[in-house]
Design an enzyme around this catalytic site. Structure first.
Site, PDB file in Angstrom:
ATOM      1  N   CYS A 111       0.831  -1.200   0.000  1.00 53.39           N
ATOM      2  CA  CYS A 111       0.000   0.000   0.000  1.00 53.39           C
ATOM      3  C   CYS A 111       0.870   1.255   0.000  1.00 53.39           C
ATOM      4  O   CYS A 111       1.527   1.560  -0.977  1.00 53.39           O
ATOM      5  CB  CYS A 111      -0.979  -0.037   1.178  1.00 53.39           C
ATOM      6  SG  CYS A 111      -2.347   1.139   1.032  1.00 53.39           S
ATOM      7  N   HIS A 228      -3.675  -5.519   0.818  1.00 60.12           N
ATOM      8  CA  HIS A 228      -3.049  -5.843   2.103  1.00 60.12           C
ATOM      9  C   HIS A 228      -3.088  -7.349   2.376  1.00 60.12           C
ATOM     10  O   HIS A 228      -4.041  -7.844   2.990  1.00 60.12           O
ATOM     11  CB  HIS A 228      -3.770  -5.112   3.237  1.00 60.12           C
ATOM     12  CG  HIS A 228      -3.506  -3.658   3.302  1.00 60.12           C
ATOM     13  ND1 HIS A 228      -2.475  -3.106   4.032  1.00 60.12           N
ATOM     14  CD2 HIS A 228      -4.139  -2.612   2.715  1.00 60.12           C
ATOM     15  CE1 HIS A 228      -2.481  -1.787   3.908  1.00 60.12           C
ATOM     16  NE2 HIS A 228      -3.491  -1.464   3.108  1.00 60.12           N
ATOM     17  N   GLU A 230      -1.369  -8.932   4.533  1.00 59.13           N
ATOM     18  CA  GLU A 230      -1.221  -9.154   5.973  1.00 59.13           C
ATOM     19  C   GLU A 230      -2.562  -9.090   6.698  1.00 59.13           C
ATOM     20  O   GLU A 230      -2.714  -9.621   7.801  1.00 59.13           O
ATOM     21  CB  GLU A 230      -0.231  -8.145   6.563  1.00 59.13           C
ATOM     22  CG  GLU A 230      -0.771  -6.754   6.842  1.00 59.13           C
ATOM     23  CD  GLU A 230      -0.922  -5.900   5.600  1.00 59.13           C
ATOM     24  OE1 GLU A 230      -1.306  -4.723   5.741  1.00 59.13           O
ATOM     25  OE2 GLU A 230      -0.662  -6.391   4.480  1.00 59.13           O
TER      26      GLU A 230
END
Length: 267
Positions: A111, A228, A230
């Site tokens: 990002c 994202h 994660e």
């Protein structure tokens, strides 16, 4: 021994209040994937992947140290109101990251991290305002055009990744020459797609050219992606598809260094 991942800490990051690194998926991707806090009433941690996270402050001098990989995490960094990553690129630590990457070190920017890597020139192109001029926060599907990278090698052929996005300036832009080179050199790693894998305009949340969600450099050791992974690394978060990105990195590092292979075999 565990592999070590260096994770950036920038002042003013909305995901890291008061300049302190939090062990959460919002603040630093690899530490969240490496160690997940226990449930309610628990004081322990469960190791998700065999990786030791280490914080790298933006004022870190010219040497990364003994990190095996570097993560430039998502969030908002100081100076983004001028242009995302425009100030962060001048942080002293970025000189160390450039040297680390140029020496073949593994670097991933997520990002805001993707934006910073483009600003520094480690990746081609730029991220501009979303086509809708709105901040987009939703779950999307990613098509993986190639498994030939340290960031996608563990994604099964034909498998789509379901991961979230959260950005206002995620529209990938590059000139025709740069786009042609990305395609010719197989540097497009992630593309926005429908749940059936079609690259349509409707599946593109921000207007990125060629539905690009992530790319790598010519050396294939530096990756930038807007979604994202994660935040989709465990089923408790709604999906664990993003974990495959980090597993790919770990398998690459294990093959390169030999560290962590025994520990992985025991899981």
């Amino acid at each position: 021994d565990l592999l070590k991942g260096g994770i950036f800490l920038y002042p003013g990051d909305k995901t890291s209040p008061n300049g302190k690194l939090r062990l959460s998926y919002e603040a630093n991707p690899l530490s969240f994937v490496a160690e997940q806090a226990g449930g309610a009433g628990s004081t322990g941690t469960e190791r998700i992947l065999d990786l030791q996270p280490e914080a790298l402050h933006q004022r870190t001098p010219l040497v990364i140290g003994n990190a095996d990989a570097v993560v430039v995490p998502g969030g908002f960094s100081y100076g983004d109101y001028l242009r995302t990553g425009s100030i962060a690129q001048f942080s002293p630590v970025m000189n160390a990251v450039k040297a680390f990457a140029n020496a073949g070190g593994l670097v991933i920017g997520i990002c805001n991290g993707f934006q910073i890597l483009c600003e520094t020139g480690l990746l081609p192109g730029a991220l501009v305002r979303n086509r809708s001029l709105q901040f987009r926060c939703e779950t999307i599907f990613l098509k993986i055009p190639t498994a030939d990278s340290p960031f996608t090698s563990e994604v099964p052929e034909g498998r789509l990744l379901r991961v979230p996005i959260a950005h206002g300036e995620g529209c990938y832009f590059a000139n025709d020459e740069a786009l042609a080179k990305l395609r010719a050199d197989d540097q497009i790693l992630f593309q926005y797609a429908t749940e059936t894998g079609d690259l349509t305009d409707e599946a593109n949340p921000n207007g990125s050219l060629l539905n690009i969600a992530g790319i790598c450099n010519e050396g294939r050791n530096v990756c930038g992606m807007m979604p994202h992974p994660e935040r989709a690394s465990e089923n408790v978060l709604g999906a664990d598809d993003g974990r495959r990105v980090f597993e790919s990195m770990l398998r690459h590092l294990e093959a390169k260094t030999g560290v962590g292979q025994a520990a992985t075999a025991e899981v």
